[in-house]
Design a protein around this motif. Sequence first.
Motif, short mmCIF file in Angstrom:
data_model
loop_
_atom_site.label_atom_id
_atom_site.label_comp_id
_atom_site.label_asym_id
_atom_site.label_seq_id
_atom_site.Cartn_x
_atom_site.Cartn_y
_atom_site.Cartn_z
N GLY A 71 0.79 -1.22 0.00
CA GLY A 71 0.00 0.00 0.00
C GLY A 71 0.83 1.27 0.00
O GLY A 71 2.06 1.24 -0.13
N SER A 73 1.46 3.59 2.37
CA SER A 73 2.40 3.87 3.47
C SER A 73 3.70 3.12 3.26
O SER A 73 4.79 3.67 3.47
CB SER A 73 1.79 3.46 4.82
N ASP A 76 5.74 4.73 0.44
CA ASP A 76 6.36 5.99 0.90
C ASP A 76 7.57 5.71 1.79
O ASP A 76 8.64 6.30 1.61
CB ASP A 76 5.34 6.82 1.69
N ASN A 152 -4.34 14.97 0.29
CA ASN A 152 -5.47 14.13 0.69
C ASN A 152 -6.52 14.89 1.48
O ASN A 152 -7.66 14.45 1.57
CB ASN A 152 -4.97 12.92 1.50
N ASP A 177 4.19 11.17 -3.76
CA ASP A 177 3.12 10.36 -3.19
C ASP A 177 1.87 10.67 -4.00
O ASP A 177 1.25 11.72 -3.85
CB ASP A 177 2.94 10.74 -1.71
N VAL A 179 -0.87 8.80 -4.13
CA VAL A 179 -1.95 7.91 -3.66
C VAL A 179 -3.33 8.51 -3.97
O VAL A 179 -4.23 7.80 -4.40
CB VAL A 179 -1.80 7.60 -2.15
C1 LIG Z 1 -4.14 6.97 2.06
C2 LIG Z 1 -2.87 7.67 1.78
C3 LIG Z 1 -1.64 7.06 2.05
C4 LIG Z 1 -1.53 5.73 2.74
O1 LIG Z 1 -1.94 4.67 1.89
P1 LIG Z 1 -2.27 3.25 2.53
O2 LIG Z 1 -2.46 2.36 1.36
O3 LIG Z 1 -3.52 3.42 3.34
O4 LIG Z 1 -1.10 2.85 3.36
C5 LIG Z 1 -0.49 7.75 1.74
N1 LIG Z 1 -0.54 8.96 1.16
C6 LIG Z 1 -1.70 9.57 0.86
C7 LIG Z 1 -1.68 10.90 0.20
C8 LIG Z 1 -2.91 8.95 1.17
O5 LIG Z 1 -4.04 9.57 0.89
#
Ligand SMILES: *Cc1c(COP(=O)(O)O)cnc(C)c1O
Length: 394
Positions: A71, A73, A76, A152, A177, A179
């Motif tokens: 995932g 985290s 990163d 986020n 990042d 995500v």
């Molecule tokens: C949700 C999120 C994460 C963490 O991702 P996981 O898969 O929950 O570990 C890291 N960075 C951002 C910007 C996120 O929104």
Amino acid sequence: MERFIYLDHAATTAARKEVVEAMLPYFTEQFGNPSSVYGFAAKNKIAIQKVREKIADSLGAKKEEIYFTAGGSESDNWALKSIVEMYRGKGNHIITTKVEHHAILHTCKYLEEQGVEVTYLNVDENGLIRLEELRAAIRPTTILISIMFANNEIGTIEPIKEIGAIAKEKGILFHTDAVQAYGQVPIQVDEMQIDLLSASGHKLNGPKGIGFLYVRNGVRIGSLIHGGAQERHRRAGTENVPGIIGLGKAVELAVADMEERSERIQKVRDKAIARILKEIPYVRLNGDRKKRLPNNINISIQFIEGESLLIMLDMKGICASSGSACTSGSLDPSHVLLAIGLPHEIAHGSLRMTLGEENTEEEMDFVVDSIKEIVEKLRAMSPLYEDFVKQNRR
Ligand SMILES: *Cc1c(COP(=O)(O)O)cnc(C)c1O
């Protein structure tokens, strides 16, 4: 009928039906270990490679540049810790921002304890970094710039291409990042000169506990987990085959109609924002108006507590999120809202709503009506608001 309106897609999303269906056989009939030599299991190795290719295609990358992780985290953590370790000879300074996800910020804090020097860039009132400040922060010892693609909390999209160009010019690696952004907005690693990128399955209607790290060929990345030869010896352990298959399906679906879907969501979102700003007094929209994820609403409502609003929304079947970190045992308002310059009391009255494709205009009308009604109720009980109104009457 009880309503259920989910407006917390930045926290997590439901896996799509097609995603779950694609995964199911890999728990039962197709359970083989991809490392086994017989054809029955080797099929799974091929299936995994196909997902790797699909993800690489979505970014304009090569398949060997994609490493599966558990995932966002993990991706990163791996990116930051490993680059610091592998490039120690060049320097020990990294640049990030004050508005990163905790997966980045807490990793940086840890690295600082290990003697790494970290610069946390400020952001402007909309959450955007200033490129001059980035340039000024670069030292001869800078080895990595890590700046999130999109925030986020407030949805602000950073000037990734410009950051990539600066990193390239200075010979510094650039991690982002992504995500929140991946699957919502187009990302091309070459055009944007991104060297490393983190993404996560459960933020794009895929399964939880699976994600990936993109690492450009030629960038030295150490092993995260030692053991077997999986992920080019860099992350040992039998692959999460169902997770990887689910992630692949989620990516396929997200990419297929990204533009259309984002436009549709943005339209519903914009209408709700317009109503909120027009119909509720003393409300501000946080984050950049234009450079913003299509699904994000983040507002600060004066004279109310975000937590009270959340609880009352929950009673109406509406799931949203606040701008404070009370749930994590701290009463501090969000670091992101403070970084964009909000005073504590305003940051405390914040609400984040992140939409998904299933949210309709009709639902959002109900949500806005509900917020209006709750805010009126809460303000009626607020001595601060009473004083404010009295003063303004005078
Ligand atoms: C949700 C999120 C994460 C963490 O991702 P996981 O898969 O929950 O570990 C890291 N960075 C951002 C910007 C996120 O929104």
